[in-house]
Design an enzyme around this catalytic site. Structure first.
Site, PDB file in Angstrom:
ATOM      1  N   GLU A 106       0.830  -1.214   0.000  1.00  0.00           N
ATOM      2  CA  GLU A 106       0.000   0.000   0.000  1.00  0.00           C
ATOM      3  C   GLU A 106       0.863   1.263   0.000  1.00  0.00           C
ATOM      4  O   GLU A 106       0.759   2.123   0.866  1.00  0.00           O
ATOM      5  CB  GLU A 106      -0.962  -0.007   1.181  1.00  0.00           C
ATOM      6  CG  GLU A 106      -1.997  -1.114   1.095  1.00  0.00           C
ATOM      7  CD  GLU A 106      -3.080  -1.031   2.158  1.00  0.00           C
ATOM      8  OE1 GLU A 106      -4.200  -1.501   1.901  1.00  0.00           O
ATOM      9  OE2 GLU A 106      -2.806  -0.474   3.253  1.00  0.00           O
ATOM     10  N   GLU A 116      -6.311  -7.181  -1.591  1.00  0.00           N
ATOM     11  CA  GLU A 116      -6.919  -7.114  -0.264  1.00  0.00           C
ATOM     12  C   GLU A 116      -8.376  -6.697  -0.389  1.00  0.00           C
ATOM     13  O   GLU A 116      -8.685  -5.678  -1.013  1.00  0.00           O
ATOM     14  CB  GLU A 116      -6.209  -6.102   0.640  1.00  0.00           C
ATOM     15  CG  GLU A 116      -4.800  -6.467   1.039  1.00  0.00           C
ATOM     16  CD  GLU A 116      -4.232  -5.510   2.076  1.00  0.00           C
ATOM     17  OE1 GLU A 116      -5.039  -4.880   2.819  1.00  0.00           O
ATOM     18  OE2 GLU A 116      -3.006  -5.372   2.138  1.00  0.00           O
TER      19      GLU A 116
END
Length: 359
Positions: free
Chosen positions: A139, A248
């Site tokens: 991320e 995710e």
């Protein structure tokens, strides 16, 4: 490049810790079974693990990653390894350097990324468990290894972007050298934000970062609607032409409170319209998100991963920097019994050729 398979994946990075603290898992018939075997029966074909450099408590370190990799390969799963380049969580709010790297200058930091990435991957390959895909950072929308690789706020400058690209490229180069056949992925968190996603990957394109696939996180309470997700996926496919993964996602099966656990998703206002926090609502969400990814333009939808499906409350105090606030977002109930959503995706996994939209 159009992917030749579709990942139905699970991130089970906490699994060995859960098991060591007494967590057990059960099939729909009530029989105890290895969680990985239950996932495999449900249609899972890929497993994702994160690796932290030197984490407090020892879990998700290199030693345990080596052991988990053996289990993953023994079950025949595709293996995605997620380098956080930190001793703890790396995400949009936290991209802290490992303690051992805190005093390195930028050139030394690049070399540390290269050496560490290479060493981990060579050790995995040496025991016969090489990752099939490697994430360089987790991320990293605001950068990684702050402040050297930070690119948000006052750090959003050409100089900082060049530094971030240099750090990412060091990891990419190490992965290419250690396991040439492995797919290399860059992962950001903006699954429902086309503008930010396009901006990030355009920067990396201009700076010459060499990678194979795009990874996104998508949680509706943070990242918008399924329509926002579809817009982002379609835009990235058309603009960059690379395989794209939602690495995710998750959704609640209940909003009921549990003593000692403060959940992330607790209210109706956090839910996506049309998907209630029930066993059926969770299963429908999982199936529908998978269909959106699989039907991406140009066949570029490469896979989808549920984040921590097995993070059941196996101990009362998850005190090593990560309290269990996720156990209503799992694919097992609080006693470890599999939920219907675990198998809801099997029709998507079994489809030999999913219809994809044209670019």
């Amino acid at each position: 490049m159009v992917p030749d398979s579709f990942d139905i994946g699970m991130d089970v990075s906490f699994l060995d810790e859960i098991e060591s603290e007494g967590g057990r898992f059960y099939g729909e018939d009530g029989a105890e079974a290895d969680a990985l075997e239950l996932l495999r029966r449900g249609g899972t074909n890929a497993i994702r693990l994160r690796i932290w450099n030197d984490p407090p408590g020892g879990y998700c370190n290199l030693e345990r990653t080596l052991e988990m990799a053996k289990r993953i390969k023994a079950h025949g799963f595709r293996f995605l390894l997620d380098f956080h380049y930190s001793d703890r969580w790396a995400d949009p709010a936290h991209q802290h350097k490992p303690k051992a790297w805190e005093k390195l200058d930028y050139e030394e930091l690049k070399e540390a990324v290269r050496e560490y990435t290479y060493r981990v991957l060579v050790m995995l390959a040496a025991q016969g468990t090489p990752p099939d895909a490697v994430q360089i950072g987790n991320e990293i929308t605001p950068g990684m290894l702050w402040d050297d690789g930070k690119v948000d706020g006052e750090f959003d400058t050409d100089e900082q972007w060049a530094k971030l690209a240099g750090l990412a490229s060091a990891g990419v180069a190490a992965a290419r050298e250690a396991i040439p056949e492995a797919e290399v992925m860059i992962h950001i968190d903006r699954g429902g934000d086309w503008a930010s996603s396009e901006r990030f990957f355009t920067r990396f394109e201009r700076l010459g970062v060499d990678y194979d696939g795009i990874g996104l996180s998508y949680y509706p309470w943070w990242h918008g609607t399924l329509a926002d997700l579809r817009e982002t996926l379609h835009g990235l496919a058309a603009r960059f032409g690379k395989p794209i993964y939602v690495v995710e996602t998750a959704y609640p099966w209940t909003l009921a409170k549990r003593d000692g656990h403060a959940f992330i998703v607790t209210g109706e206002e956090q839910l996506h319209e049309g998907y209630e926090a029930t066993l059926a609502g969770q299963a429908r969400y999982w199936r529908d998100v998978a269909e959106i990814v699989r039907r991406m333009p140009g066949g570029l939808g490469a896979g989808i991963y549920w984040w921590e499906p097995a993070w059941i409350p196996s101990k009362p105090d998850w005190s090593v920097g990560h309290p269990n606030n996720w156990s209503n977002l799992t694919l097992f109930d609080w006693d470890g019994k599999e939920l219907p959503a675990l198998k809801a995706i099997r029709p998507v996994a079994a489809a030999p050729e999913a219809a994809s939209e044209s670019l």
